[in-house]
Design a protein around this motif. Structure first.
Motif, PDB file in Angstrom:
ATOM      1  N   GLY A 123      -9.250   3.848  -2.963  1.00  0.00           N
ATOM      2  CA  GLY A 123      -7.981   3.454  -2.367  1.00  0.00           C
ATOM      3  C   GLY A 123      -8.039   2.117  -1.646  1.00  0.00           C
ATOM      4  O   GLY A 123      -6.997   1.479  -1.417  1.00  0.00           O
ATOM      5  N   ALA A 124      -9.236   1.662  -1.276  1.00  0.00           N
ATOM      6  CA  ALA A 124      -9.367   0.358  -0.614  1.00  0.00           C
ATOM      7  C   ALA A 124      -8.951  -0.783  -1.538  1.00  0.00           C
ATOM      8  O   ALA A 124      -8.623  -1.881  -1.064  1.00  0.00           O
ATOM      9  CB  ALA A 124     -10.801   0.154  -0.134  1.00  0.00           C
ATOM     10  N   TYR A 152      -6.283  -1.222  -3.075  1.00  0.00           N
ATOM     11  CA  TYR A 152      -4.902  -1.654  -2.880  1.00  0.00           C
ATOM     12  C   TYR A 152      -4.829  -2.871  -1.974  1.00  0.00           C
ATOM     13  O   TYR A 152      -3.879  -3.652  -2.049  1.00  0.00           O
ATOM     14  CB  TYR A 152      -4.067  -0.519  -2.283  1.00  0.00           C
ATOM     15  CG  TYR A 152      -3.836   0.616  -3.241  1.00  0.00           C
ATOM     16  CD1 TYR A 152      -3.367   0.376  -4.526  1.00  0.00           C
ATOM     17  CD2 TYR A 152      -4.100   1.929  -2.875  1.00  0.00           C
ATOM     18  CE1 TYR A 152      -3.165   1.405  -5.420  1.00  0.00           C
ATOM     19  CE2 TYR A 152      -3.898   2.966  -3.755  1.00  0.00           C
ATOM     20  CZ  TYR A 152      -3.428   2.705  -5.026  1.00  0.00           C
ATOM     21  OH  TYR A 152      -3.239   3.728  -5.909  1.00  0.00           O
ATOM     22  N   SER A 157      -6.058   5.458   1.685  1.00  0.00           N
ATOM     23  CA  SER A 157      -5.286   4.231   1.491  1.00  0.00           C
ATOM     24  C   SER A 157      -4.613   3.809   2.786  1.00  0.00           C
ATOM     25  O   SER A 157      -4.582   2.625   3.150  1.00  0.00           O
ATOM     26  CB  SER A 157      -4.231   4.439   0.395  1.00  0.00           C
ATOM     27  OG  SER A 157      -4.832   4.695  -0.845  1.00  0.00           O
ATOM     28  N   GLY A 208     -13.800  -0.475  -2.244  1.00  0.00           N
ATOM     29  CA  GLY A 208     -13.130   0.294  -3.286  1.00  0.00           C
ATOM     30  C   GLY A 208     -13.921   0.439  -4.569  1.00  0.00           C
ATOM     31  O   GLY A 208     -13.656   1.365  -5.361  1.00  0.00           O
ATOM     32  N   TYR A 250       2.208   1.724  -3.539  1.00  0.00           N
ATOM     33  CA  TYR A 250       1.222   2.067  -4.558  1.00  0.00           C
ATOM     34  C   TYR A 250       0.503   3.391  -4.307  1.00  0.00           C
ATOM     35  O   TYR A 250      -0.160   3.900  -5.204  1.00  0.00           O
ATOM     36  CB  TYR A 250       0.223   0.925  -4.725  1.00  0.00           C
ATOM     37  CG  TYR A 250       0.803  -0.212  -5.528  1.00  0.00           C
ATOM     38  CD1 TYR A 250       1.120  -0.034  -6.867  1.00  0.00           C
ATOM     39  CD2 TYR A 250       1.075  -1.443  -4.947  1.00  0.00           C
ATOM     40  CE1 TYR A 250       1.676  -1.057  -7.609  1.00  0.00           C
ATOM     41  CE2 TYR A 250       1.631  -2.471  -5.686  1.00  0.00           C
ATOM     42  CZ  TYR A 250       1.933  -2.271  -7.012  1.00  0.00           C
ATOM     43  OH  TYR A 250       2.496  -3.277  -7.747  1.00  0.00           O
ATOM     44  N   THR A 251       0.633   3.958  -3.112  1.00  0.00           N
ATOM     45  CA  THR A 251       0.075   5.300  -2.917  1.00  0.00           C
ATOM     46  C   THR A 251       0.873   6.348  -3.684  1.00  0.00           C
ATOM     47  O   THR A 251       0.440   7.494  -3.796  1.00  0.00           O
ATOM     48  CB  THR A 251       0.049   5.684  -1.423  1.00  0.00           C
ATOM     49  OG1 THR A 251       1.343   5.460  -0.844  1.00  0.00           O
ATOM     50  CG2 THR A 251      -0.999   4.901  -0.667  1.00  0.00           C
ATOM     51  N   GLN A 255      -5.478  -5.358  -6.048  1.00  0.00           N
ATOM     52  CA  GLN A 255      -4.151  -4.871  -6.413  1.00  0.00           C
ATOM     53  C   GLN A 255      -3.024  -5.772  -5.890  1.00  0.00           C
ATOM     54  O   GLN A 255      -2.031  -5.986  -6.571  1.00  0.00           O
ATOM     55  CB  GLN A 255      -3.955  -3.449  -5.875  1.00  0.00           C
ATOM     56  CG  GLN A 255      -2.686  -2.762  -6.368  1.00  0.00           C
ATOM     57  CD  GLN A 255      -2.841  -2.172  -7.745  1.00  0.00           C
ATOM     58  OE1 GLN A 255      -3.939  -1.844  -8.180  1.00  0.00           O
ATOM     59  NE2 GLN A 255      -1.753  -2.046  -8.463  1.00  0.00           N
ATOM     60  N   SER A 273      -5.384   0.604   5.194  1.00  0.00           N
ATOM     61  CA  SER A 273      -4.270  -0.264   5.556  1.00  0.00           C
ATOM     62  C   SER A 273      -4.222  -0.483   7.064  1.00  0.00           C
ATOM     63  O   SER A 273      -4.002  -1.607   7.531  1.00  0.00           O
ATOM     64  CB  SER A 273      -2.947   0.353   5.077  1.00  0.00           C
ATOM     65  OG  SER A 273      -1.854  -0.459   5.432  1.00  0.00           O
ATOM     66  N   MET A 304      -7.925   9.915  -1.756  1.00  0.00           N
ATOM     67  CA  MET A 304      -7.548   8.522  -2.002  1.00  0.00           C
ATOM     68  C   MET A 304      -6.212   8.204  -1.346  1.00  0.00           C
ATOM     69  O   MET A 304      -6.035   7.124  -0.761  1.00  0.00           O
ATOM     70  CB  MET A 304      -7.479   8.262  -3.513  1.00  0.00           C
ATOM     71  CG  MET A 304      -7.258   6.814  -3.880  1.00  0.00           C
ATOM     72  SD  MET A 304      -7.287   6.590  -5.674  1.00  0.00           S
ATOM     73  CE  MET A 304      -7.116   4.811  -5.792  1.00  0.00           C
ATOM     74  N   GLN A 350      -1.294   8.012  -6.282  1.00  0.00           N
ATOM     75  CA  GLN A 350      -2.093   9.165  -5.878  1.00  0.00           C
ATOM     76  C   GLN A 350      -1.226  10.391  -5.623  1.00  0.00           C
ATOM     77  O   GLN A 350      -1.608  11.501  -5.961  1.00  0.00           O
ATOM     78  CB  GLN A 350      -2.910   8.844  -4.623  1.00  0.00           C
ATOM     79  CG  GLN A 350      -4.172   8.084  -4.904  1.00  0.00           C
ATOM     80  CD  GLN A 350      -3.864   6.720  -5.483  1.00  0.00           C
ATOM     81  OE1 GLN A 350      -3.193   5.921  -4.846  1.00  0.00           O
ATOM     82  NE2 GLN A 350      -4.344   6.453  -6.670  1.00  0.00           N
ATOM     83  N   THR A 394       0.832  -1.206   0.000  1.00  0.00           N
ATOM     84  CA  THR A 394       0.000   0.000   0.000  1.00  0.00           C
ATOM     85  C   THR A 394       0.866   1.255   0.000  1.00  0.00           C
ATOM     86  O   THR A 394       0.587   2.212  -0.732  1.00  0.00           O
ATOM     87  CB  THR A 394      -0.924   0.018   1.234  1.00  0.00           C
ATOM     88  OG1 THR A 394      -1.799  -1.112   1.174  1.00  0.00           O
ATOM     89  CG2 THR A 394      -1.757   1.291   1.280  1.00  0.00           C
TER      90      THR A 394
END
Length: 492
Positions: free
Chosen positions: A391-392, A394, A328, A357, A183-184, A398, A332, A324, A187, A180
């Motif tokens: 964002g959920a 991830y 995230s 998400g 991958y943020t 994802q 998490s 987002m 954003q 997470t």
């Protein structure tokens, strides 16, 4: 599956590069707990890789507004008479090249290492971004379109490479949190670019500065990653022996094969006959449709329906992605808490967060479809909810590639991202055909309804068929040579 969010109190040793080294501690239960280490530094580099990638990917979304309407930004720079269909063509052209290199880059990252493929793709793309204003002046939209296709080819390596790197560097129990965090970067890059591009376009540097800055930052990242990036713990000379051993033992626990990952035969048929993987493809495609519909079209929607100027347009366009980014980390933390208390299994966790998400945004999009043009504040709130809750994902689809097959995570990501980004090509083009009058709320309503319906179906199939356990085809037998003796076959 148990999530561990590692921290460290007080001072900690650093290596010769000044990077904090991993320290081993004992938890109350007597289990080993590891602090900050090289794997966290690598995750930080992946975060900025995705920051750079997405900044370069979305910069045209706002820049094209200034490029086609100089009066809204800075009249001292060139203006191009590009109709809406041409702009939609430009916005989708990136993905024409992007889908082509997805699957090959997964194989290349697995064979040569994720560092080489990621570094090569992003460094070339950064240079091309710097050249964008020059190409627009030389060849108009046709040459810009060709340039974006090549940029897409270069960035097609990003997600397969990073998925391969995460599966190599990050232990299974840390993947949801560190994955997470990495991958943020999507954003963060989107936020920075959308928030600053309007200001840059109206500044004395004009809209070309949008491309110069995003490309320049990418070149700086390339230098850092060349020096400090590594494809695996074994290739990073200054990693502590304790951290390397911990990572390698965790990787070994996922595989029953005696062969190195690079030697395993890729089970292509098993991929495409696996209901769990097919559901993952559909979930990824559904997410991409809605995400890229909004990402590429929010600036136009803000300007033409909500009546926002170029500066407020850019800032408000960035707001949903800031939400987002923040959400995230909230999701998490929730996932970590739930799994530490053993409240839910890994597969339930994946489906729960994927539903948050996709289905919460689905409801928000339906509401957005009925917002009148004079209700701009409500529209911004609904857009923020739509993108923020996304964002959920991830913690849903994802990271699911690594759940299903740590050995082939990069290739699986390449496949799903290839299919998913076909949606990224079609979505902006469809908007260009549906929205013939950019100020017509009824036409935008159709766009939002289509995205909501795709979210509904995509997540529904993921709930039914999705899995989160390592699949049998993760450890296929090594490929035997013809006419080999049994003794020779056993060695391959």
């Amino acid at each position: 599956m148990k999530f561990i969010c590692c921290g460290n109190k007080g001072s900690m040793p650093v290596n010769d590069n000044g990077i904090p080294m991993d320290t081993k501690k004992e938890t109350e239960a007597g289990e080993p707990k590891y602090g900050l280490g090289v794997r966290h530094w690598q995750t930080f580099l992946y975060f900025f890789a995705l920051t750079v990638a997405y900044a370069q990917r979305v910069n045209l979304s706002v820049a094209v507004v200034a490029m086609t309407d100089a009066a809204a930004a800075n009249i001292n720079f060139p203006e191009y008479d590009w109709p809406e269909k041409t702009k939609s063509l430009l916005l989708s052209s990136f993905f024409w090249g992007y889908v082509i290199t997805q699957v090959p880059s997964g194989q290349l990252a697995r064979k040569f290492g994720g560092k080489i493929t990621l570094l090569t793709g992003l460094s070339i793309c950064s240079v091309l971004n710097i050249l964008t204003p020059l190409f627009a002046d030389w060849g108009g939209w046709q040459l810009v379109c060709a340039l974006r296709v090549v940029e897409g080819l270069c960035q097609g390596v990003v997600f397969p490479s990073i998925h391969t790197l995460i599966s190599t560097w990050v232990p299974p129990n840390e993947r949801p949190v560190l994955g997470t965090c990495a991958y943020t970067g999507n954003q963060f890059g989107t936020i920075v670019m959308l928030a600053t591009s309007g200001l840059l376009a109206s500044s004395s540097a004009g809209w070309p500065s949008i491309f110069y800055i995003s490309g320049g930052v990418g070149c700086v990242w390339s230098v850092f990653f060349f020096i400090w990036g590594a494809s695996s713990p074994a290739e990073y000379k200054r990693i502590s022996p304790e951290e390397r051993k911990m990572i390698e033992l965790a990787q070994a626990s996922e595989s029953t094969s005696e062969h190195p990952k690079e030697k395993l035969h890729t089970p292509w048929l098993s991929f495409f006959t696996s209901p769990a993987f097919l559901a993952l493809i559909i979930a990824h495609s559904a997410n991409n449709w809605g995400f890229w519909t909004l990402l590429t079209e929010i600036p136009s929607y803000m300007k033409n329906v909500l009546g926002k100027d170029i500066k407020s347009n850019a800032l408000l366009s960035a707001l949903p992605y800031f939400a987002m980014f923040c959400m995230s980390f909230v999701f998490s933390a929730i996932a970590t808490l739930l799994n530490k208390r053993n409240c839910i299994s890994t597969v339930v966790s994946r489906k729960l967060f994927n539903s948050l998400g996709l289905w919460v945004p689905m409801c928000a999009l339906i509401g957005l479809a009925y917002v009148d043009a004079d209700q701009s504040n409500l529209a911004v709130i609904l857009l923020t909810v739509t993108v923020g809750f996304n964002g959920a994902c991830y913690l849903g689809f994802q990271i699911n590639h690594i759940d299903l097959s740590p050995n082939f995570a990069g290739i699986l990501m390449g496949i799903t991202n290839c299919v998913g980004n076909i949606m990224s090509i079609i979505a902006p083009l469809l908007v260009g055909f549906i929205v013939t009058n950019e100020q017509d709320v009824e036409q935008w309503r159709i766009v939002f309804f289509i995205a909501a319906a795709i979210y509904l179906v995509g997540n529904g199939l993921f709930i039914i068929f999705g899995r989160a356990s390592v699949q049998p085809w993760n450890d296929p037998p090594a490929k035997h040579r013809r006419n080999s003796t049994p003794q020779v076959e056993s060695q391959h």
